[in-house]
Design an enzyme around this catalytic site. Structure first.
Site, PDB file in Angstrom:
ATOM      1  N   GLU A 130       0.834  -1.206   0.000  1.00 20.41           N
ATOM      2  CA  GLU A 130       0.000   0.000   0.000  1.00 20.41           C
ATOM      3  C   GLU A 130       0.871   1.259   0.000  1.00 20.41           C
ATOM      4  O   GLU A 130       0.601   2.220  -0.740  1.00 20.41           O
ATOM      5  CB  GLU A 130      -0.908  -0.008   1.230  1.00 20.41           C
ATOM      6  CG  GLU A 130      -1.707   1.269   1.418  1.00 20.41           C
ATOM      7  CD  GLU A 130      -2.100   1.490   2.870  1.00 20.41           C
ATOM      8  OE1 GLU A 130      -2.366   2.657   3.223  1.00 20.41           O
ATOM      9  OE2 GLU A 130      -2.124   0.507   3.636  1.00 20.41           O
ATOM     10  N   ASP A 140       0.750   3.848  -3.227  1.00 24.40           N
ATOM     11  CA  ASP A 140       0.362   5.253  -3.077  1.00 24.40           C
ATOM     12  C   ASP A 140       1.316   6.156  -3.847  1.00 24.40           C
ATOM     13  O   ASP A 140       0.894   7.122  -4.492  1.00 24.40           O
ATOM     14  CB  ASP A 140       0.352   5.614  -1.590  1.00 24.40           C
ATOM     15  CG  ASP A 140       0.029   7.075  -1.341  1.00 24.40           C
ATOM     16  OD1 ASP A 140      -1.080   7.505  -1.696  1.00 24.40           O
ATOM     17  OD2 ASP A 140       0.904   7.798  -0.816  1.00 24.40           O
ATOM     18  N   ASP A 154      -7.051   1.205   0.548  1.00 25.66           N
ATOM     19  CA  ASP A 154      -5.713   0.687   0.831  1.00 25.66           C
ATOM     20  C   ASP A 154      -5.383  -0.509  -0.067  1.00 25.66           C
ATOM     21  O   ASP A 154      -4.258  -0.622  -0.589  1.00 25.66           O
ATOM     22  CB  ASP A 154      -5.614   0.255   2.301  1.00 25.66           C
ATOM     23  CG  ASP A 154      -5.650   1.436   3.260  1.00 25.66           C
ATOM     24  OD1 ASP A 154      -5.503   2.590   2.801  1.00 25.66           O
ATOM     25  OD2 ASP A 154      -5.833   1.199   4.463  1.00 25.66           O
ATOM     26  N   GLU A 203      -4.469   0.498  -3.638  1.00 27.14           N
ATOM     27  CA  GLU A 203      -3.087   0.967  -3.725  1.00 27.14           C
ATOM     28  C   GLU A 203      -2.114  -0.200  -3.683  1.00 27.14           C
ATOM     29  O   GLU A 203      -1.092  -0.203  -4.393  1.00 27.14           O
ATOM     30  CB  GLU A 203      -2.800   1.949  -2.582  1.00 27.14           C
ATOM     31  CG  GLU A 203      -3.533   3.271  -2.719  1.00 27.14           C
ATOM     32  CD  GLU A 203      -3.366   4.174  -1.509  1.00 27.14           C
ATOM     33  OE1 GLU A 203      -3.652   5.379  -1.631  1.00 27.14           O
ATOM     34  OE2 GLU A 203      -2.958   3.671  -0.437  1.00 27.14           O
TER      35      GLU A 203
END
Length: 227
Positions: A45, A49, A118, A121
């Site tokens: 995650e 991102d 989450d 990502e």
């Protein structure tokens, strides 16, 4: 590693076949299922991102070559925020493939916005590690689709715009009131009213108060500006 039927179906919805399927398994494994022998998706995650941020920064620059930094920033923020990632996750039914602990599953984890965002990502990072940046970029641009070209409206902060509208006409700032809360504790639904002291008001419903307030402000502002 042989993927489950759910993960094979997810591969098809993503449009990416994993050469290293363990990456996809890790990407859909929530921390409630982690163990000394099973990694969760938190580190992926973190990486996803950053990959998403780079792709979207470039995308908003390319979409509007004349936009200022002040115009680009809210568009970028709207495209990478957790709510948008969760919307994309719902588009590909990512929740159906998540690996959750019993308590998280019973509390509606497959529908939780933060958890879906989450995981989306993490999936981006899994694709990046499996096939490189260009493949991950292509995946992101395809999944985000029209959101990139229509982000101007989504990036507008409706509460700020409504307050500016009211102040320009000598009115007090709008008031936001909780009209109703419904749904179970693990998946509450809020109905919020946005009201001006001149009497105009609109209501909106969302899964958290902030989104409901923004939606109510947007609805009221749209009516006021079209009057």
């Amino acid at each position: 590693m042989k993927l489950s039927a759910e993960l094979r179906a997810l591969e098809k919805r993503l449009g990416h076949h994993f050469d290293a399927p363990e990456l996809l398994v890790r990407a859909v494994t929530h921390s409630s299922m982690s163990s000394p022998t099973r990694d969760d998706n938190q580190r992926l995650e973190f990486l996803g991102d950053r990959v998403l941020g780079l792709v979207m920064a470039e995308a908003v620059l390319e979409h509007d070559r004349n936009a200022s930094e002040g115009q680009l920033a809210p568009r970028f923020n709207a495209l990478v925020r957790k709510e948008t990632c969760a919307d994309v996750a719902r588009d590909v039914a990512l929740g159906d493939a998540l690996k959750l602990g019993r308590s998280e599953m019973l509390s509606g984890g497959r529908r939780k916005q933060a958890l879906l965002g989450d995981a989306m990502e993490a999936v981006i990072a899994a694709v990046y590690k499996d096939a490189g940046f260009e493949t991950a970029k292509a995946l992101i641009l395809r999944l985000w689709g029209k959101r990139i070209t229509t982000v101007e409206a989504d990036a507008r902060d409706a509460k700020t715009s409504l307050q500016e509208w009211a102040q320009a006409r000598g009115l007090q700032p709008p008031k936001y009131e909780l009209v109703k809360r419904s749904g179970p504790d693990h998946a509450p639904v809020f109905t919020i009213s946005a009201r001006l002291d001149s009497g105009e008001a609109e209501e909106a419903t969302a899964g958290n108060k902030r989104l409901a307030e923004q939606a109510a402000a947007k609805a009221l502002l749209t009516r006021l500006e079209s009057a």
